[in-house]
Design a protein around this motif. Structure first.
Motif, PDB file in Angstrom:
ATOM      1  N   SER A 194      69.561  16.247  52.293  1.00  0.00           N
ATOM      2  CA  SER A 194      68.737  16.081  51.095  1.00  0.00           C
ATOM      3  C   SER A 194      67.768  17.240  50.990  1.00  0.00           C
ATOM      4  O   SER A 194      67.279  17.742  52.015  1.00  0.00           O
ATOM      5  CB  SER A 194      67.957  14.765  51.122  1.00  0.00           C
ATOM      6  N   SER A 195      67.489  17.646  49.742  1.00  0.00           N
ATOM      7  CA  SER A 195      66.494  18.689  49.524  1.00  0.00           C
ATOM      8  C   SER A 195      66.016  18.616  48.079  1.00  0.00           C
ATOM      9  O   SER A 195      66.599  17.914  47.249  1.00  0.00           O
ATOM     10  CB  SER A 195      67.062  20.070  49.830  1.00  0.00           C
ATOM     11  N   TRP A 196      64.959  19.382  47.787  1.00  0.00           N
ATOM     12  CA  TRP A 196      64.368  19.391  46.454  1.00  0.00           C
ATOM     13  C   TRP A 196      65.121  20.396  45.591  1.00  0.00           C
ATOM     14  O   TRP A 196      65.113  21.592  45.860  1.00  0.00           O
ATOM     15  CB  TRP A 196      62.885  19.752  46.541  1.00  0.00           C
ATOM     16  N   LEU A 197      65.749  19.905  44.531  1.00  0.00           N
ATOM     17  CA  LEU A 197      66.612  20.757  43.716  1.00  0.00           C
ATOM     18  C   LEU A 197      66.338  20.524  42.238  1.00  0.00           C
ATOM     19  O   LEU A 197      65.334  20.988  41.709  1.00  0.00           O
ATOM     20  CB  LEU A 197      68.078  20.485  44.075  1.00  0.00           C
ATOM     21  N   GLY A 238      65.587  27.049  44.210  1.00  0.00           N
ATOM     22  CA  GLY A 238      64.554  27.224  45.213  1.00  0.00           C
ATOM     23  C   GLY A 238      63.349  28.004  44.730  1.00  0.00           C
ATOM     24  O   GLY A 238      62.201  27.535  44.825  1.00  0.00           O
ATOM     25  N   VAL A 239      63.581  29.191  44.203  1.00  0.00           N
ATOM     26  CA  VAL A 239      62.471  30.035  43.750  1.00  0.00           C
ATOM     27  C   VAL A 239      61.724  29.384  42.593  1.00  0.00           C
ATOM     28  O   VAL A 239      60.483  29.439  42.528  1.00  0.00           O
ATOM     29  CB  VAL A 239      62.996  31.434  43.359  1.00  0.00           C
ATOM     30  N   ARG A 240      62.463  28.763  41.682  1.00  0.00           N
ATOM     31  CA  ARG A 240      61.818  28.075  40.543  1.00  0.00           C
ATOM     32  C   ARG A 240      60.891  26.962  41.026  1.00  0.00           C
ATOM     33  O   ARG A 240      59.762  26.813  40.538  1.00  0.00           O
ATOM     34  CB  ARG A 240      62.879  27.492  39.608  1.00  0.00           C
ATOM     35  N   LEU A 290      54.049  21.090  51.703  1.00  0.00           N
ATOM     36  CA  LEU A 290      54.463  22.107  52.674  1.00  0.00           C
ATOM     37  C   LEU A 290      55.957  22.002  52.956  1.00  0.00           C
ATOM     38  O   LEU A 290      56.670  23.013  52.957  1.00  0.00           O
ATOM     39  CB  LEU A 290      53.676  21.951  53.968  1.00  0.00           C
ATOM     40  N   THR A 291      56.456  20.789  53.216  1.00  0.00           N
ATOM     41  CA  THR A 291      57.881  20.651  53.521  1.00  0.00           C
ATOM     42  C   THR A 291      58.736  21.016  52.319  1.00  0.00           C
ATOM     43  O   THR A 291      59.809  21.621  52.481  1.00  0.00           O
ATOM     44  CB  THR A 291      58.203  19.228  54.005  1.00  0.00           C
ATOM     45  N   ALA A 292      58.282  20.688  51.112  1.00  0.00           N
ATOM     46  CA  ALA A 292      59.038  21.091  49.924  1.00  0.00           C
ATOM     47  C   ALA A 292      59.083  22.610  49.794  1.00  0.00           C
ATOM     48  O   ALA A 292      60.106  23.186  49.402  1.00  0.00           O
ATOM     49  CB  ALA A 292      58.423  20.465  48.677  1.00  0.00           C
ATOM     50  N   TYR A 293      57.987  23.279  50.117  1.00  0.00           N
ATOM     51  CA  TYR A 293      57.949  24.753  50.085  1.00  0.00           C
ATOM     52  C   TYR A 293      58.938  25.339  51.092  1.00  0.00           C
ATOM     53  O   TYR A 293      59.727  26.243  50.757  1.00  0.00           O
ATOM     54  CB  TYR A 293      56.523  25.219  50.381  1.00  0.00           C
ATOM     55  N   ALA A 299      61.513  23.914  52.351  1.00  0.00           N
ATOM     56  CA  ALA A 299      62.873  23.600  51.901  1.00  0.00           C
ATOM     57  C   ALA A 299      63.304  24.545  50.794  1.00  0.00           C
ATOM     58  O   ALA A 299      64.460  24.991  50.748  1.00  0.00           O
ATOM     59  CB  ALA A 299      62.944  22.156  51.423  1.00  0.00           C
ATOM     60  N   GLY A 300      62.392  24.863  49.872  1.00  0.00           N
ATOM     61  CA  GLY A 300      62.719  25.788  48.795  1.00  0.00           C
ATOM     62  C   GLY A 300      63.077  27.170  49.302  1.00  0.00           C
ATOM     63  O   GLY A 300      63.900  27.871  48.695  1.00  0.00           O
ATOM     64  N   LEU A 301      62.507  27.568  50.425  1.00  0.00           N
ATOM     65  CA  LEU A 301      62.846  28.847  51.049  1.00  0.00           C
ATOM     66  C   LEU A 301      64.173  28.794  51.791  1.00  0.00           C
ATOM     67  O   LEU A 301      64.664  29.816  52.265  1.00  0.00           O
ATOM     68  CB  LEU A 301      61.750  29.259  52.034  1.00  0.00           C
ATOM     69  N   GLY A 302      64.736  27.590  51.917  1.00  0.00           N
ATOM     70  CA  GLY A 302      65.992  27.453  52.652  1.00  0.00           C
ATOM     71  C   GLY A 302      65.817  27.437  54.151  1.00  0.00           C
ATOM     72  O   GLY A 302      66.746  27.759  54.902  1.00  0.00           O
ATOM     73  N   LEU A 303      64.622  27.025  54.621  1.00  0.00           N
ATOM     74  CA  LEU A 303      64.353  27.016  56.052  1.00  0.00           C
ATOM     75  C   LEU A 303      64.631  25.660  56.695  1.00  0.00           C
ATOM     76  O   LEU A 303      64.970  25.588  57.878  1.00  0.00           O
ATOM     77  CB  LEU A 303      62.905  27.428  56.319  1.00  0.00           C
ATOM     78  N   LEU A 304      64.443  24.592  55.947  1.00  0.00           N
ATOM     79  CA  LEU A 304      64.689  23.260  56.486  1.00  0.00           C
ATOM     80  C   LEU A 304      65.253  22.361  55.399  1.00  0.00           C
ATOM     81  O   LEU A 304      65.276  22.704  54.220  1.00  0.00           O
ATOM     82  CB  LEU A 304      63.418  22.659  57.103  1.00  0.00           C
ATOM     83  N   CYS A 305      65.730  21.194  55.823  1.00  0.00           N
ATOM     84  CA  CYS A 305      66.210  20.176  54.885  1.00  0.00           C
ATOM     85  C   CYS A 305      65.954  18.813  55.512  1.00  0.00           C
ATOM     86  O   CYS A 305      65.540  18.720  56.680  1.00  0.00           O
ATOM     87  CB  CYS A 305      67.693  20.356  54.579  1.00  0.00           C
ATOM     88  N   ARG A 306      66.195  17.761  54.743  1.00  0.00           N
ATOM     89  CA  ARG A 306      66.074  16.407  55.265  1.00  0.00           C
ATOM     90  C   ARG A 306      67.441  15.892  55.665  1.00  0.00           C
ATOM     91  O   ARG A 306      68.432  16.127  54.989  1.00  0.00           O
ATOM     92  CB  ARG A 306      65.445  15.488  54.215  1.00  0.00           C
TER      93      ARG A 306
END
Length: 316
Positions: free
Chosen positions: A56-59, A80-82, A142-145, A147-154
């Motif tokens: 899962s991630s913020w999309l 992600g960048v948006r 912070l976690t959403a940020y 995730a947006g960078l592609g560093l982590l996910c749920r």
């Protein structure tokens, strides 16, 4: 509607492959969204996360979605960048300065060596001097940020109702709004660019370009696949925030405006719904272990009784 809710059973990964993301801000509602699309057992969701089949991630629209793990990076290239830009002001308000964010990015590989709940992740980051306020909304942003960078996910839950965060392996993928538009139309069609823009959160100009080349069926709408089969009415009890209820700019074709506020209560709340052949004919709720259906007007109980029993069994 039939393209979103085919008959028969399916796996979590199979459903995720058909659907361009299952709305997952509410974990319970996400399980109901999967059930409505063929999942037989709620526990299968945790197993699919544990196996790494889904994440899962913020999309889309900046909200959390469940999807195939292999599809995350291409979608992050689109959103992600948006999403990071959209959250910049709120991060500053929460004390997530560029210095704090930079320290979090630098410390993350050393900190996130195993799946962690969000509170545990923030605690470890702070042990490394990152300086995140552990209460309030700062940890979520912070976690959403990250995730947006592609560093982590749920991923899988590390405790009941506690999703675990894990590192996202490195990789590069090009985002393709046109590919996403084709998948959207296959699931939601007939639909048009304005519907796609409302569902995805992308600008209408991007949506129109993404729809170029898709087969138009008239009235500015596009569709792929075959028309729905004849037969018994298709009845589903959809959970809150279901994809079907969030997939179009205008809900008037599915929901009588007299009852709109009983489903879309305002403030971003979208309640569980009784849907029959694409039309929202009521809402529902749980009362203890029972499913209580509250139809709009005269809707015979025999129409939805079996579906209510199936939801009760699924929820255990």
């Amino acid at each position: 509607m039939h393209s979103q809710f085919p008959s028969g059973t399916a796996t979590v990964a199979g459903i995720a492959a058909r659907a361009p993301g299952i709305q997952a801000q509410d974990a319970g509602a996400a399980r109901l969204g999967l059930r409505a699309r063929g999942l037989a057992e709620a526990a299968a969701v945790q197993r699919a996360y544990q196996a790494g089949e889904v994440v899962s991630s913020w999309l889309m629209r900046g909200t959390l979605h469940l999807l195939l793990a292999a599809e995350l990076r291409p979608l992050l290239a689109v959103f992600g960048v948006r999403n990071i830009a959209a959250g910049a002001r709120r991060r500053r308000e929460l004390g997530l300065t560029e210095a704090v964010l930079g320290r979090a990015v630098a410390a993350l590989p050393e900190v996130l060596t195993e799946p962690l709940a969000r509170a545990a992740l923030v605690a470890r980051l702070n042990e490394h001097g990152v300086g995140v306020e552990p209460t309030g909304q700062a940890p979520a942003h912070l976690t959403a940020y990250l995730a947006g960078l592609g560093l982590l996910c749920r991923g899988a839950e590390v405790a009941p109702r506690e999703p675990g965060y894990r590192l996202l392996p490195p990789g590069e993928d090009e985002g393709d709004p046109a590919a996403l538009a084709a998948r959207y139309v296959a699931a939601f069609g007939p639909a048009g660019p304005a519907d796609f823009a409302a569902w995805s959160g992308l600008p209408l100009t991007v949506a129109r370009t993404a729809f170029a080349g898709l087969p138009e069926v008239g009235d500015g709408r596009y569709a792929t696949g075959e028309p729905p089969p004849d037969g018994e009415p298709l009845v589903r009890l959809l959970g809150a925030y279901d994809n079907y209820l969030l997939g179009y700019r205008d809900r008037s074709l599915m929901l009588d405006q007299r009852y709109a506020k009983l489903i879309n209560a305002g403030g971003g709340v979208v309640r569980p719904a009784l849907v029959v052949d694409g039309r929202v004919l009521g809402s529902w709720r749980r009362d203890g272990g029972r499913v209580v259906v509250e139809p709009f007007g005269r809707v015979p109980e025999e129409l939805w009784a079996a579906e209510a029993a199936a939801v009760e069994a699924f929820l255990g």
